[in-house]
Design a protein around this motif. Structure first.
Motif, mmCIF file in Angstrom:
data_model
loop_
_atom_site.group_PDB
_atom_site.id
_atom_site.type_symbol
_atom_site.label_atom_id
_atom_site.label_comp_id
_atom_site.label_asym_id
_atom_site.label_seq_id
_atom_site.Cartn_x
_atom_site.Cartn_y
_atom_site.Cartn_z
ATOM 1 N N LEU A 10 0.801 -1.223 0.000
ATOM 2 C CA LEU A 10 0.000 0.000 0.000
ATOM 3 C C LEU A 10 0.835 1.274 0.000
ATOM 4 C CD1 LEU A 10 -2.959 -0.732 2.419
ATOM 5 C CD2 LEU A 10 -3.051 -0.360 -0.030
ATOM 6 N N LEU A 11 2.151 1.175 0.152
ATOM 7 C CA LEU A 11 2.984 2.375 0.211
ATOM 8 C C LEU A 11 2.970 3.171 -1.091
ATOM 9 C CD1 LEU A 11 6.082 1.182 2.248
ATOM 10 C CD2 LEU A 11 4.267 2.718 2.966
ATOM 11 N N VAL A 12 3.070 2.516 -2.211
ATOM 12 C CA VAL A 12 3.100 3.223 -3.501
ATOM 13 C C VAL A 12 1.748 3.880 -3.805
ATOM 14 C CG1 VAL A 12 3.371 2.942 -5.987
ATOM 15 C CG2 VAL A 12 4.984 1.865 -4.437
ATOM 16 N N PRO A 13 0.625 3.160 -3.698
ATOM 17 C CA PRO A 13 -0.652 3.850 -3.954
ATOM 18 C C PRO A 13 -0.930 4.997 -2.985
ATOM 19 C CG PRO A 13 -0.983 1.482 -3.976
ATOM 20 C CD PRO A 13 0.408 1.726 -3.522
ATOM 21 N N MET A 14 -0.531 4.835 -1.725
ATOM 22 C CA MET A 14 -0.759 5.917 -0.763
ATOM 23 C C MET A 14 0.105 7.131 -1.075
ATOM 24 S SD MET A 14 -1.285 3.798 2.779
ATOM 25 C CE MET A 14 -0.925 5.192 3.777
ATOM 26 N N SER A 15 1.345 6.911 -1.471
ATOM 27 C CA SER A 15 2.202 8.042 -1.819
ATOM 28 C C SER A 15 1.718 8.717 -3.102
ATOM 29 C CB SER A 15 3.654 7.604 -1.946
ATOM 30 O OG SER A 15 3.811 6.701 -3.001
ATOM 31 N N MET A 16 1.216 7.940 -4.057
ATOM 32 C CA MET A 16 0.656 8.534 -5.273
ATOM 33 C C MET A 16 -0.555 9.393 -4.941
ATOM 34 S SD MET A 16 0.883 5.523 -8.113
ATOM 35 C CE MET A 16 0.116 6.501 -9.388
ATOM 36 N N THR A 17 -1.405 8.904 -4.050
ATOM 37 C CA THR A 17 -2.600 9.648 -3.672
ATOM 38 C C THR A 17 -2.226 10.936 -2.945
ATOM 39 O OG1 THR A 17 -3.798 7.573 -3.467
ATOM 40 C CG2 THR A 17 -4.783 9.484 -2.432
ATOM 41 N N TYR A 55 -2.646 18.840 -13.687
ATOM 42 C CA TYR A 55 -3.146 17.704 -14.458
ATOM 43 C C TYR A 55 -2.574 16.386 -13.940
ATOM 44 C CZ TYR A 55 -4.454 14.899 -18.484
ATOM 45 O OH TYR A 55 -4.985 13.932 -19.288
ATOM 46 N N TRP A 56 -1.250 16.330 -13.749
ATOM 47 C CA TRP A 56 -0.608 15.111 -13.273
ATOM 48 C C TRP A 56 -1.040 14.785 -11.846
ATOM 49 C CZ3 TRP A 56 1.022 10.803 -14.821
ATOM 50 C CH2 TRP A 56 1.818 10.002 -14.022
ATOM 51 N N GLY A 57 -1.271 15.803 -11.038
ATOM 52 C CA GLY A 57 -1.745 15.577 -9.683
ATOM 53 C C GLY A 57 -3.104 14.910 -9.653
ATOM 54 N N LYS A 58 -3.998 15.361 -10.522
ATOM 55 C CA LYS A 58 -5.329 14.737 -10.601
ATOM 56 C C LYS A 58 -5.225 13.296 -11.082
ATOM 57 C CE LYS A 58 -7.696 19.067 -11.448
ATOM 58 N NZ LYS A 58 -8.379 19.895 -12.429
ATOM 59 N N MET A 59 -4.381 13.064 -12.085
ATOM 60 C CA MET A 59 -4.214 11.700 -12.592
ATOM 61 C C MET A 59 -3.603 10.790 -11.535
ATOM 62 S SD MET A 59 -3.004 12.155 -16.542
ATOM 63 C CE MET A 59 -2.432 10.494 -16.580
ATOM 64 N N CYS A 60 -2.593 11.266 -10.841
ATOM 65 C CA CYS A 60 -1.934 10.467 -9.799
ATOM 66 C C CYS A 60 -2.909 10.144 -8.675
ATOM 67 C CB CYS A 60 -0.754 11.240 -9.237
ATOM 68 S SG CYS A 60 0.811 10.484 -9.556
ATOM 69 N N PHE A 61 -3.739 11.101 -8.305
ATOM 70 C CA PHE A 61 -4.709 10.886 -7.234
ATOM 71 C C PHE A 61 -5.687 9.775 -7.612
ATOM 72 C CE2 PHE A 61 -8.727 11.883 -5.106
ATOM 73 C CZ PHE A 61 -8.306 11.824 -3.789
ATOM 74 N N VAL A 62 -6.229 9.834 -8.817
ATOM 75 C CA VAL A 62 -7.195 8.824 -9.271
ATOM 76 C C VAL A 62 -6.528 7.451 -9.403
ATOM 77 C CG1 VAL A 62 -8.662 8.141 -11.199
ATOM 78 C CG2 VAL A 62 -8.704 10.498 -10.386
ATOM 79 N N ILE A 63 -5.349 7.406 -10.002
ATOM 80 C CA ILE A 63 -4.640 6.131 -10.164
ATOM 81 C C ILE A 63 -4.277 5.545 -8.809
ATOM 82 C CG2 ILE A 63 -2.503 5.090 -11.024
ATOM 83 C CD1 ILE A 63 -2.676 7.073 -13.380
ATOM 84 N N GLY A 64 -3.880 6.395 -7.851
ATOM 85 C CA GLY A 64 -3.562 5.919 -6.501
ATOM 86 C C GLY A 64 -4.767 5.316 -5.812
ATOM 87 N N ILE A 65 -5.941 5.935 -5.963
ATOM 88 C CA ILE A 65 -7.167 5.391 -5.378
ATOM 89 C C ILE A 65 -7.505 4.037 -5.998
ATOM 90 C CG2 ILE A 65 -9.653 5.752 -5.151
ATOM 91 C CD1 ILE A 65 -8.134 7.542 -3.301
ATOM 92 N N LEU A 67 -5.454 1.928 -7.437
ATOM 93 C CA LEU A 67 -4.479 0.941 -6.996
ATOM 94 C C LEU A 67 -4.692 0.524 -5.550
ATOM 95 C CD1 LEU A 67 -1.164 2.182 -8.629
ATOM 96 C CD2 LEU A 67 -2.494 0.155 -9.214
ATOM 97 N N MET A 68 -5.133 1.446 -4.697
ATOM 98 C CA MET A 68 -5.428 1.062 -3.318
ATOM 99 C C MET A 68 -6.596 0.089 -3.249
ATOM 100 S SD MET A 68 -4.874 4.039 -0.545
ATOM 101 C CE MET A 68 -5.337 5.496 -1.415
#
Length: 71
Positions: A10-17, A55-65, A67-68
């Motif tokens: 969960l470390l990678v998805p949480m850091s992405m979020t 833009y990248w922040g929004k994408m990273c947030f969605v991808i992190g969610i 992946l979690m």
């Protein structure tokens, strides 16, 4: 052991979020700094730097969610 592996996965998805949320609201100010979405197009000027991070922040947030949930 299972709990440790679950937390590690969960470390990678949480850091992405967290980074995605932070960068979409408040991008790094310094283009020449160490952190940030550092591509040639994003570093042209301050406006493209802010747009790329929003833009990248929004994408990273969605991808992190996503992946979690998948983890």
């Amino acid at each position: 052991m299972f709990v440790f592996l679950f937390i590690c996965s969960l470390l990678v998805p949480m850091s992405m979020t967290l980074l995605g949320r932070r960068w979409s609201k408040k991008p790094p100010k310094d283009i020449q700094g160490i952190s940030g979405y550092r591509t040639a197009m994003a570093r042209i000027n301050q406006d493209t730097w802010y747009y790329a991070h929003k833009y990248w922040g929004k994408m990273c947030f969605v991808i992190g969610i996503v992946l979690m949930i998948a983890t």
